[in-house]
Structure formats: structure tokens, C-alpha cells
Scaffold this active site. Sequence first.
Site, PDB file in Angstrom:
ATOM      1  N   ASP A   6       0.871  -1.083  -0.230  1.00 44.98           N
ATOM      2  CA  ASP A   6       0.190  -0.152   0.021  1.00 44.98           C
ATOM      3  C   ASP A   6       0.043   1.052  -0.188  1.00 44.98           C
ATOM      4  OD1 ASP A   6      -2.742  -1.259  -0.359  1.00 44.98           O
ATOM      5  OD2 ASP A   6      -2.361  -1.301   1.232  1.00 44.98           O
TER       6      ASP A   6
ATOM      7  N   ASP B  69      -7.355  -4.769  -4.039  1.00 49.19           N
ATOM      8  CA  ASP B  69      -6.939  -3.922  -3.341  1.00 49.19           C
ATOM      9  C   ASP B  69      -5.782  -3.040  -4.021  1.00 49.19           C
ATOM     10  OD1 ASP B  69      -7.967  -5.573  -1.495  1.00 49.19           O
ATOM     11  OD2 ASP B  69      -7.386  -3.732  -0.731  1.00 49.19           O
TER      12      ASP B  69
HETATM   13  N1  GLY Z   1      -6.906  -1.777   1.553  1.00 48.91           N
HETATM   14  C1  GLY Z   1      -8.318  -2.465   2.218  1.00 48.91           C
HETATM   15  C2  GLY Z   1      -9.574  -2.130   2.351  1.00 48.91           C
HETATM   16  O1  GLY Z   1     -10.133  -1.954   1.386  1.00 48.91           O
HETATM   17  O2  GLY Z   1     -10.136  -2.210   3.365  1.00 48.91           O
END
Ligand code: GLY
Length: 371
Positions: A92, A150
Site C-alpha cells: 500500500d 486492492d
Molecule cells: N485496502 C484495504 C481495504 O480496502 O480495506
Amino acid sequence: MSNAAGWTDEVWTKIINKVEVMCKSIGSEFPYISCEGKYNREEADWWTNGFWPGLLWLVYRETNEEGLKEAAAQAEAGMDCVLSDYYPLHHDVGFMWSLSSVAQYKLLGSELSKRRAMTAASHLVGRYNAMGQFIRAWNHPERVGWAIIDCMMNLPLLYWASQESGDPRFRHVAAMHANTTLREFLRPDGSSHHIVCFDPETGERREALGGQGYSPDSAWSRGTAWTIYGMALSARYTGDVRYVDAAKRAAHFFLANVPEDGLPPYDFRAPWQEGMGMDSSATACAASGMLELSLLVSECEAALYRSAAEKLLHRLNERYTALDDPNEEAILRMGTANYPRNIHINVPMIYGDFFFVEAICKLRGVRDTFW
Ligand code: GLY
């Protein structure tokens, strides 16, 4: 500024006022979830930490309000300890440094911000598993072979890094991951898995997991939003029509399943339960993704995605924003972080705020993003 939707002028004025109030109390800290009207604070390595500076930059871009710029720049600097520490970094870094450093670099040309974003991009490339052609998501030793939907939103950092450096490696890795996502995550109906596990040695697919959705074969609503927006962004950077088609498929799945009031359940296939987690952030992100998609398709299709996105945002604004509520610090109510694990159910979340505001900017005619 072109303004297809008149109602957005009023909303925008309220957003500016709200964000200025938020900035006075949050400053350069890292808000994530609002509880009893106040945002909590996270440690510097939390995956959502780019959204607050990103939100500040969205408003600064149109107001030139110095206080917002200072807070955004300080929040970005507050993540330096993470960037230099290696161990807390995960995939992330895209969310974290696109909306902070790439944003500041795009708006103000800061060389320091560019260096931070290039460092983050180098880390993201280093998480690539060449045998499975995917980017590793998390750091737990038992999750070496895990990839998650994600990550599509982390890829723009890599495309940007190739553009800035002239080195295609970043883009190659992003495109290989996007291709794996097309093949292993997306279903023909436009829904997607949250997690797919690969053998980290051979790259063979082992299994899909439900993750933040209801089950391996269900349809986590925010996962669909990540697909719409992430695929549209991959298409924007590469021109690959397969990503446009994937974004369309996911958009149609979202639109066919989202309830009339614009607030989806956390999973479109979860059995209904009283008090179940609903997720406004999925709608805000999906709408912003559809507006991105509208820039990549024919006029006639663009009108469809644009009007669908506008309708969803209008519904969210009517029923689920707290723009007029002085007792709620956040902008968008009713997000759910992780319903299966009972974490943060039906609460405001900073990324719901970010995507709602970003989408309103787009409806008002802004085409440039920080992604
Ligand atoms: N990337 C984690 C979520 O969408 O909660």
C-alpha cells in the site's frame, strides 16, 4: 470551471468549509476512522495515511489556502520514518505516497516529494513475484504468496515512476500484475475475489480467500470499486483496452447490484442481517472510478458512466454526508472497514471522505488526479 451538475457548487462550498475545520483539529496527523464525531489517529505506517494529505491537496488545488498546504506537506514528511525503515512497508505504498508525494510533486514540483515517491515505487517493484507475476500484498511470513484486488490502486505509483524516470521496468511490473488480476481475480460477471494465494516458489495459483468479503466466491463491494477504478487507471496509463473492458464489466456489476439509495452492503452476495456492515466508501470510490472510465470510452458510453456516477454521488450526498453536521468531523458516514472481523462497522472512514471529494471535483470538471 465546467460544471455539469449544478448541485455540486453548493456541496463544494460545504466541503471547503468542512476541510478547513478538519484541518484545524487534525493538522498533520493521520486520521482513519471517526468515532463519536471525532477522527482517531493512526501510526505513521498505516495504509490509509495518504488519504488525509490527498484530501487536503484536493481542496488546496482550488483554494490555495496555505494552512492546508502546510498540513499536507507535514503529514507527508511524517511518513519519512516509515520509508526509511523498510520493515513496515507493504504494497500500500501506492495509496500512501501517490496521494501525498506524487500529489505534492504534481502540484508544486517538489523534488523531495518526487524522491520519496520514487523510493516508494522502488519498494513496490521489489515486491514483485516473477514466477506468479503478481505483487505481494502483506508481510506476514505465511502470506508470501498472497495478492489482493486492492493492489490495483497501488499500480499508478509504478506507471507514474516510469513516466518520470523514463525507465519502463515500473510499468512492466504494473502491467504484469494487472494481467494476473484480469486472469485470476475477475469473474465473467464483473465481480472479483479479494485475495488470491499463489505458491511463491512456482507461481501456481493455490486458492482464493474471502478476505474482507463474505466468502471466496462472493463479491466484496469495495473490491468491485477497487477493480473499476484500478482497471480504469491501468487503462489510462497503458492504453490497453482489456483494462477498459474489465473496468466496464466491474462498473456494470456494481450498478446492477447497488441499492437504490446508493449504499451497498459490504458484500453484494452476503445474506442480509440486521445491522450488517454497509459501505459508502465503495460507492464513492466506484463513482470516482466510473468518472475516470468515462474519459476512456466513446461519447455515448461516457454519458452513461458519468450520469450513473453523478446519481450515486447525489444519493450519497443527500443521505450519507455529514457536511452540515458540526458534531461530526468526517464528511461521509456509513463505511465499513472489515465486517467479517467486526472491525469498524458503519462509521466514517478517511478514504470514503477522499473518494467522495475527489469524485465531486471530477463532476465539477477537474480531470487531473494524483494517481
Ligand atoms: N485496502 C484495504 C481495504 O480496502 O480495506
